[in-house]
Motif scaffolding. Structure first.
Motif, PDB file in Angstrom:
ATOM      1  N   PRO A  11       0.822  -1.211   0.000  1.00 25.86           N
ATOM      2  CA  PRO A  11       0.000   0.000   0.000  1.00 25.86           C
ATOM      3  C   PRO A  11       0.857   1.263   0.000  1.00 25.86           C
ATOM      4  N   ASP A  12       1.961   1.242   0.723  1.00 23.77           N
ATOM      5  CA  ASP A  12       2.826   2.419   0.803  1.00 23.77           C
ATOM      6  C   ASP A  12       3.496   2.728  -0.536  1.00 23.77           C
ATOM      7  N   ILE A  13       3.947   1.703  -1.228  1.00 20.72           N
ATOM      8  CA  ILE A  13       4.572   1.922  -2.533  1.00 20.72           C
ATOM      9  C   ILE A  13       3.543   2.469  -3.514  1.00 20.72           C
ATOM     10  N   ALA A  14       2.359   1.888  -3.547  1.00 19.48           N
ATOM     11  CA  ALA A  14       1.319   2.351  -4.461  1.00 19.48           C
ATOM     12  C   ALA A  14       0.980   3.820  -4.202  1.00 19.48           C
ATOM     13  N   LYS A  15       0.759   4.154  -2.953  1.00 21.04           N
ATOM     14  CA  LYS A  15       0.393   5.524  -2.593  1.00 21.04           C
ATOM     15  C   LYS A  15       1.541   6.489  -2.885  1.00 21.04           C
ATOM     16  N   GLY A  16       2.749   6.132  -2.491  1.00 25.29           N
ATOM     17  CA  GLY A  16       3.899   7.003  -2.693  1.00 25.29           C
ATOM     18  C   GLY A  16       4.217   7.233  -4.159  1.00 25.29           C
ATOM     19  N   LEU A  17       4.128   6.178  -4.967  1.00 24.75           N
ATOM     20  CA  LEU A  17       4.411   6.316  -6.388  1.00 24.75           C
ATOM     21  C   LEU A  17       3.341   7.165  -7.066  1.00 24.75           C
ATOM     22  N   ARG A  18       2.100   6.995  -6.671  1.00 30.30           N
ATOM     23  CA  ARG A  18       1.031   7.840  -7.219  1.00 30.30           C
ATOM     24  C   ARG A  18       1.307   9.309  -6.900  1.00 30.30           C
ATOM     25  N   GLU A  19       1.665   9.592  -5.666  1.00 31.98           N
ATOM     26  CA  GLU A  19       1.960  10.975  -5.269  1.00 31.98           C
ATOM     27  C   GLU A  19       3.138  11.531  -6.053  1.00 31.98           C
ATOM     28  N   MET A  20       4.158  10.716  -6.245  1.00 33.90           N
ATOM     29  CA  MET A  20       5.335  11.147  -7.004  1.00 33.90           C
ATOM     30  C   MET A  20       4.939  11.493  -8.445  1.00 33.90           C
ATOM     31  N   CYS A  21       4.161  10.630  -9.069  1.00 28.25           N
ATOM     32  CA  CYS A  21       3.715  10.877 -10.442  1.00 28.25           C
ATOM     33  C   CYS A  21       2.865  12.138 -10.526  1.00 28.25           C
ATOM     34  N   LEU A  22       1.949  12.308  -9.599  1.00 29.60           N
ATOM     35  CA  LEU A  22       1.077  13.487  -9.614  1.00 29.60           C
ATOM     36  C   LEU A  22       1.878  14.778  -9.498  1.00 29.60           C
ATOM     37  N   GLN A  23       2.959  14.748  -8.734  1.00 30.42           N
ATOM     38  CA  GLN A  23       3.785  15.939  -8.572  1.00 30.42           C
ATOM     39  C   GLN A  23       4.583  16.267  -9.836  1.00 30.42           C
ATOM     40  N   MET A  24       4.749  15.288 -10.719  1.00 25.44           N
ATOM     41  CA  MET A  24       5.591  15.493 -11.900  1.00 25.44           C
ATOM     42  C   MET A  24       4.797  15.845 -13.155  1.00 25.44           C
ATOM     43  N   PRO A  95       9.455  -1.495 -15.633  1.00 26.52           N
ATOM     44  CA  PRO A  95       9.736  -1.360 -14.207  1.00 26.52           C
ATOM     45  C   PRO A  95       8.684  -0.434 -13.595  1.00 26.52           C
ATOM     46  N   LEU A  96       8.230  -0.756 -12.418  1.00 28.25           N
ATOM     47  CA  LEU A  96       7.107  -0.027 -11.836  1.00 28.25           C
ATOM     48  C   LEU A  96       7.383   1.466 -11.665  1.00 28.25           C
ATOM     49  N   VAL A  97       8.444   1.823 -10.967  1.00 25.91           N
ATOM     50  CA  VAL A  97       8.673   3.236 -10.654  1.00 25.91           C
ATOM     51  C   VAL A  97       8.994   4.035 -11.911  1.00 25.91           C
ATOM     52  N   GLU A  98      10.030   3.639 -12.626  1.00 29.66           N
ATOM     53  CA  GLU A  98      10.430   4.390 -13.806  1.00 29.66           C
ATOM     54  C   GLU A  98       9.335   4.387 -14.859  1.00 29.66           C
ATOM     55  N   GLY A  99       8.718   3.230 -15.052  1.00 26.71           N
ATOM     56  CA  GLY A  99       7.663   3.112 -16.050  1.00 26.71           C
ATOM     57  C   GLY A  99       6.454   3.973 -15.729  1.00 26.71           C
ATOM     58  N   ALA A 100       6.056   3.995 -14.460  1.00 31.18           N
ATOM     59  CA  ALA A 100       4.893   4.797 -14.068  1.00 31.18           C
ATOM     60  C   ALA A 100       5.160   6.284 -14.256  1.00 31.18           C
ATOM     61  N   ILE A 101       6.340   6.726 -13.889  1.00 32.53           N
ATOM     62  CA  ILE A 101       6.676   8.146 -14.039  1.00 32.53           C
ATOM     63  C   ILE A 101       6.673   8.545 -15.507  1.00 32.53           C
ATOM     64  N   VAL A 102       7.320   7.767 -16.346  1.00 30.00           N
ATOM     65  CA  VAL A 102       7.371   8.080 -17.775  1.00 30.00           C
ATOM     66  C   VAL A 102       5.969   7.995 -18.380  1.00 30.00           C
ATOM     67  N   ALA A 103       5.205   6.983 -18.010  1.00 30.71           N
ATOM     68  CA  ALA A 103       3.844   6.860 -18.537  1.00 30.71           C
ATOM     69  C   ALA A 103       2.993   8.063 -18.140  1.00 30.71           C
ATOM     70  N   ALA A 104       3.092   8.479 -16.898  1.00 28.03           N
ATOM     71  CA  ALA A 104       2.319   9.629 -16.430  1.00 28.03           C
ATOM     72  C   ALA A 104       2.715  10.895 -17.185  1.00 28.03           C
ATOM     73  N   LEU A 105       4.009  11.097 -17.371  1.00 28.45           N
ATOM     74  CA  LEU A 105       4.474  12.280 -18.104  1.00 28.45           C
ATOM     75  C   LEU A 105       3.998  12.260 -19.555  1.00 28.45           C
ATOM     76  N   GLU A 106       4.155  11.140 -20.211  1.00 28.30           N
ATOM     77  CA  GLU A 106       3.713  11.017 -21.608  1.00 28.30           C
ATOM     78  C   GLU A 106       2.210  11.233 -21.724  1.00 28.30           C
ATOM     79  N   ALA A 107       1.448  10.611 -20.840  1.00 26.09           N
ATOM     80  CA  ALA A 107      -0.012  10.760 -20.890  1.00 26.09           C
ATOM     81  C   ALA A 107      -0.420  12.205 -20.638  1.00 26.09           C
ATOM     82  N   SER A 108       0.277  12.871 -19.725  1.00 24.08           N
ATOM     83  CA  SER A 108      -0.074  14.259 -19.411  1.00 24.08           C
ATOM     84  C   SER A 108       0.227  15.206 -20.566  1.00 24.08           C
TER      85      SER A 108
END
Length: 129
Positions: A11-24, A95-108
């Motif tokens: 739960p902590d990783i999911a929540k933290g990664l979501r917050e990180m993506c939202l900030q970027m 990879p979860l962290v790097e992939g999620a960040i890049v996906a969020a940036l591309e989608a945004s």
């Protein structure tokens, strides 16, 4: 508008990664995350994945899913089979962290789903050193 769905056993990783993506991100993208079991332990709640994916897919132009290990991906695949939304949803092999960040940036930035998935998957090959 595309959505990103982050799945983790923690739960902590999911929540933290979501917050990180939202900030970027600066554009229009929905980022959701599911982590842990109903009672907060490590694991994944497959029923929650199914229900959340159903809701997100109904409200989005497409959904890109990223998961950490084993059963998160299995839960996502089972949800896709049950919902029949496979053309509207893609699971990124990234990879979860790097992939999620890049996906969020591309989608945004308004990139189409295929590009979002491809860019997320390319993070498998990025050296950190």
């Amino acid at each position: 508008m595309l959505s990103i769905l982050i799945l983790s056993h923690s739960p902590d990783i999911a929540k933290g990664l979501r917050e990180m993506c939202l900030q970027m991100v600066s554009g229009d993208v929905v980022i959701d995350a599911i982590g842990g079991t109903k009672d907060g332990r490590l694991g994944i709640d497959a029923e929650l994945v199914l229900n959340r994916l159903k809701a997100i897919a109904a409200e989005s132009d497409g959904v890109v899913i990223l998961g950490d290990i084993g059963s998160t991906i299995m839960a996502a695949k089972n949800a896709l089979d049950m919902l029949g939304v496979s053309g509207k949803v893609r699971i990124a092999d990234a990879p979860l962290v790097e992939g999620a960040i890049v996906a969020a940036l591309e989608a945004s930035m308004g990139s189409p789903m295929e590009r979002v998935v491809r860019k997320a998957e390319e993070t498998k090959f990025v050296s950190k050193l």
